[in-house]
Design an enzyme around this catalytic site. Structure first.
Site, PDB file in Angstrom:
ATOM      1  NE  ARG A   1      -3.882  -0.511   2.306  1.00 22.04           N
ATOM      2  CZ  ARG A   1      -4.754  -0.608   1.732  1.00 22.04           C
ATOM      3  NH1 ARG A   1      -5.150   0.251   0.896  1.00 22.04           N
ATOM      4  NH2 ARG A   1      -5.574  -1.854   1.559  1.00 22.04           N
TER       5      ARG A   1
ATOM      6  CD  GLU B   1      -4.031  -6.843  -1.251  1.00 26.59           C
ATOM      7  OE1 GLU B   1      -4.815  -5.619  -1.000  1.00 26.59           O
ATOM      8  OE2 GLU B   1      -3.943  -7.677  -0.651  1.00 26.59           O
TER       9      GLU B   1
ATOM     10  CB  THR C   1      -8.208  -1.157  -2.116  1.00 24.09           C
ATOM     11  OG1 THR C   1      -7.085  -1.396  -1.179  1.00 24.09           O
ATOM     12  CG2 THR C   1      -9.015  -0.240  -1.365  1.00 24.09           C
TER      13      THR C   1
ATOM     14  CE  LYS D   1      -8.850  -7.942   3.033  1.00 25.63           C
ATOM     15  NZ  LYS D   1      -8.531  -6.648   2.211  1.00 25.63           N
TER      16      LYS D   1
ATOM     17  N   GLY E   1      -2.207  -6.895  10.988  1.00 22.74           N
ATOM     18  CA  GLY E   1      -1.212  -6.972  12.300  1.00 22.74           C
ATOM     19  C   GLY E   1      -0.565  -8.277  12.320  1.00 22.74           C
TER      20      GLY E   1
ATOM     21  N   GLY F   1       0.700  -6.780   5.374  1.00 21.79           N
ATOM     22  CA  GLY F   1       1.325  -5.476   4.785  1.00 21.79           C
ATOM     23  C   GLY F   1       2.305  -4.898   5.364  1.00 21.79           C
TER      24      GLY F   1
END
Length: 219
Positions: free
Chosen positions: A23, A46, A75, A134, A163, A183
């Site tokens: 991201r 991703e 997203t 997910k 997390g 992430g």
């Protein structure tokens, strides 16, 4: 590279068990981080559409990725997002919820990982035909929730996201996770200008080792 369907995505995830979530804030930094992850053995990525000009980043990464890699878009909120992600070269899609983009992608034979949080949503995601679901944010629920929800849904393919650290990978896999999505704890600052790619490579290798220690998932 072309899109994969849900059966193909499910099988690839069963083997690799790790999805890296980028991201980023900058195309060049995101592409550099993606290449670093691929070189370190993280082969399912991703790239979130929240990145300005995300299509450019996806196209660049897909062009250079090894044949065994899977490059997805995250997203993905609506049908227009599906179209622009696939046009850029995304091979699979990830959504934050069970939004309209999920049945739309599935109807077109495109592999998708929809975001879920409750047992009802977990069942709905599987009923639609998705490769896996997910579970987000996983840190708010923990491995205990995953273990408990798999009692009534023993065949559920659940990928915790949000997390998950390298130290808790084993706990989630032991609780029955089909794979892990990571992430920030993996990517860190690497998808931003001036990010530390060497540190990213080290974290990536640690996550790959942690996932491989448990072996492939059961289909």
């Amino acid at each position: 590279m072309s899109t994969v369907d849900n059966a193909q995505l499910r099988e690839r995830l069963r083997i690799t068990r790790l999805v890296a979530i980028l991201r980023g804030t900058d195309v060049d930094a995101t592409v550099a981080a993606a290449r670093t992850l691929l070189d370190a053995g993280v082969l399912t990525l991703e790239i979130a559409l929240t990145l300005p000009d995300a299509e450019e980043a996806i196209a660049q990464v897909v062009q250079d990725a090894p044949v065994e890699a899977l490059i997805g878009a995250g997203t993905v909120l609506d049908e227009a997002d599906v179209e622009r992600a696939v046009a850029a070269g995304a091979q699979f899609l990830v959504t934050p919820t069970l939004t309209a983009s999920v049945p739309y992608a599935i109807a077109q034979g495109i592999g998708v990982l929809p975001g879920v949080y409750t047992p009802t949503e977990i069942q709905r995601g599987h009923d639609l035909g998705s490769a896996a679901v997910k579970l987000f944010p996983a840190s708010a629920l923990g491995p205990g929730f995953l273990r408990a929800v798999r009692d009534p849904f023993p065949a559920a393919r659940i990928i915790p996201v949000g997390g998950v650290s390298v130290d808790t990978v084993g706990e989630y896999l032991a609780a029955g996770a089909f794979g892990i999505g990571v992430g920030g704890p993996l990517v860190g600052d690497a998808a931003t200008p001036g990010g530390d790619l060497d540190a990213l490579a080290g974290r990536a290798r640690s996550f790959v080792r942690a996932v491989r220690a448990d072996g492939p998932a059961h289909a």
